[in-house]
Design a protein around this motif. Sequence first.
Motif, PDB file in Angstrom:
ATOM      1  N   GLN A   1      47.222  33.712  40.023  1.00 23.73           N
ATOM      2  CA  GLN A   1      47.052  33.378  41.424  1.00 23.73           C
ATOM      3  C   GLN A   1      45.624  32.926  41.709  1.00 23.73           C
ATOM      4  N   PRO A   2      45.432  31.737  42.275  1.00 28.07           N
ATOM      5  CA  PRO A   2      44.064  31.257  42.535  1.00 28.07           C
ATOM      6  C   PRO A   2      43.415  31.974  43.709  1.00 28.07           C
ATOM      7  N   VAL A   3      42.110  32.130  43.625  1.00 30.81           N
ATOM      8  CA  VAL A   3      41.298  32.691  44.698  1.00 30.81           C
ATOM      9  C   VAL A   3      40.648  31.535  45.448  1.00 30.81           C
ATOM     10  N   THR A   4      40.604  31.624  46.759  1.00 29.78           N
ATOM     11  CA  THR A   4      39.999  30.564  47.566  1.00 29.78           C
ATOM     12  C   THR A   4      38.880  31.101  48.452  1.00 29.78           C
ATOM     13  N   ASP A   5      38.405  32.294  48.158  1.00 29.76           N
ATOM     14  CA  ASP A   5      37.344  32.927  48.927  1.00 29.76           C
ATOM     15  C   ASP A   5      36.454  33.687  47.953  1.00 29.76           C
ATOM     16  N   SER A   6      35.146  33.427  48.006  1.00 28.77           N
ATOM     17  CA  SER A   6      34.209  34.078  47.082  1.00 28.77           C
ATOM     18  C   SER A   6      34.305  35.600  47.143  1.00 28.77           C
ATOM     19  N   LYS A   7      34.616  36.151  48.318  1.00 32.85           N
ATOM     20  CA  LYS A   7      34.681  37.606  48.468  1.00 32.85           C
ATOM     21  C   LYS A   7      35.860  38.203  47.711  1.00 32.85           C
ATOM     22  N   GLU A   8      36.840  37.364  47.347  1.00 36.93           N
ATOM     23  CA  GLU A   8      38.008  37.862  46.645  1.00 36.93           C
ATOM     24  C   GLU A   8      37.808  37.931  45.132  1.00 36.93           C
ATOM     25  N   LEU A   9      36.687  37.387  44.637  1.00 37.66           N
ATOM     26  CA  LEU A   9      36.518  37.301  43.188  1.00 37.66           C
ATOM     27  C   LEU A   9      36.560  38.671  42.519  1.00 37.66           C
ATOM     28  N   ALA A  10      35.940  39.659  43.157  1.00 36.54           N
ATOM     29  CA  ALA A  10      35.879  40.986  42.532  1.00 36.54           C
ATOM     30  C   ALA A  10      37.270  41.579  42.334  1.00 36.54           C
ATOM     31  N   SER A  11      38.220  41.172  43.156  1.00 34.05           N
ATOM     32  CA  SER A  11      39.564  41.723  43.035  1.00 34.05           C
ATOM     33  C   SER A  11      40.257  41.268  41.768  1.00 34.05           C
ATOM     34  N   LEU A  12      39.717  40.244  41.105  1.00 34.54           N
ATOM     35  CA  LEU A  12      40.325  39.743  39.879  1.00 34.54           C
ATOM     36  C   LEU A  12      39.993  40.601  38.672  1.00 34.54           C
ATOM     37  N   LEU A  13      38.960  41.436  38.775  1.00 34.61           N
ATOM     38  CA  LEU A  13      38.573  42.248  37.629  1.00 34.61           C
ATOM     39  C   LEU A  13      39.684  43.225  37.263  1.00 34.61           C
TER      40      LEU A  13
END
Length: 312
Positions: A298-310
């Motif tokens: 699932q692509p992220v489109t908000d920099s604040k969501e990046l940490a949720s990918l860990l």
Amino acid sequence: MTQTNDVSAMTFIDPHIHMTARTTYDYMVLREYGVVAIIEPSFWMGQPRTSAGSFKDYFSSLVGWERFRAAQFGIRHYCTISLNPKEANNPEIADEVMDLLPMFACKEGVVAIGEIGYDEMTPAEDKYFGLQLELAKEVDKPVLVHTPHRNKKEGTSRSMDVCTEYGVDPAKVIIDHANEETAKEVLDRGFWAAFSIYPKTKMGNQRMVELVRQYGCDRIIVDSAADWGLSDPLAVPKTAQLMAEMGIPAEHIRKVCYENALSAYGQSGEMKETDWTNPPAVDQRQLYDGNSVLRGQQPVTDSKELASLLIE
């Protein structure tokens, strides 16, 4: 009592990391630990290249795909372009590679000519070291010098001598893989001294703390040199944390793990702080030549969501 500093809010630059040899997950973790920008020097891939065309494709990936891959995780990617010292000993290909370098030296995001210098200190290495110093002067870019793993002190002194002979300003030369044996001469002669935190070999975290304690923070740069070997892409933030725990002042940590790299490589005109303080939005729906780094995720489109990918 040992002074402690909080580095959790700091941002870092890793000015020597070979991300071509690392995974996309490494980019994600680097960003989570505060790395906002990296520099990827041209280097030896582990086995001899068989044609100049393989160099062309490699250089193209440094100024293309890797910049895209890093940006997908909010990291600014820069690179340095060169014929590596080890590869300078392949005369059948080296001259053809030299013909390619001017084509890439002025590409967007290229901040220096490097890594150049010595591996075994052969006549061929002398020849291509000099030619690439001339190229650096012609395109007005800083120089990243690789100092040899063997005969370190002799090779470092000789590298600086050659730079001086070719009329290159020491303030535009980063001498990498420095250590306790070479640090004083590098700094005394006005060059930048870079230290690669590479497990068990080039420079350790604890040793780096003591060097900063001894020499201060002027013209000292910390990097990871992480590659396909047994190396740590988080070496810069981990060293910063150890410095804080060992009482190194926060302003010194910031200089050696961020500001000095920006000052040294910013002389290229290709790297400035606003590149990451005011970056384009992260949008992982974007493709590069039809390709995504996500492989169906699932692509992220908000920099604040990046940490949720860990991955927990």
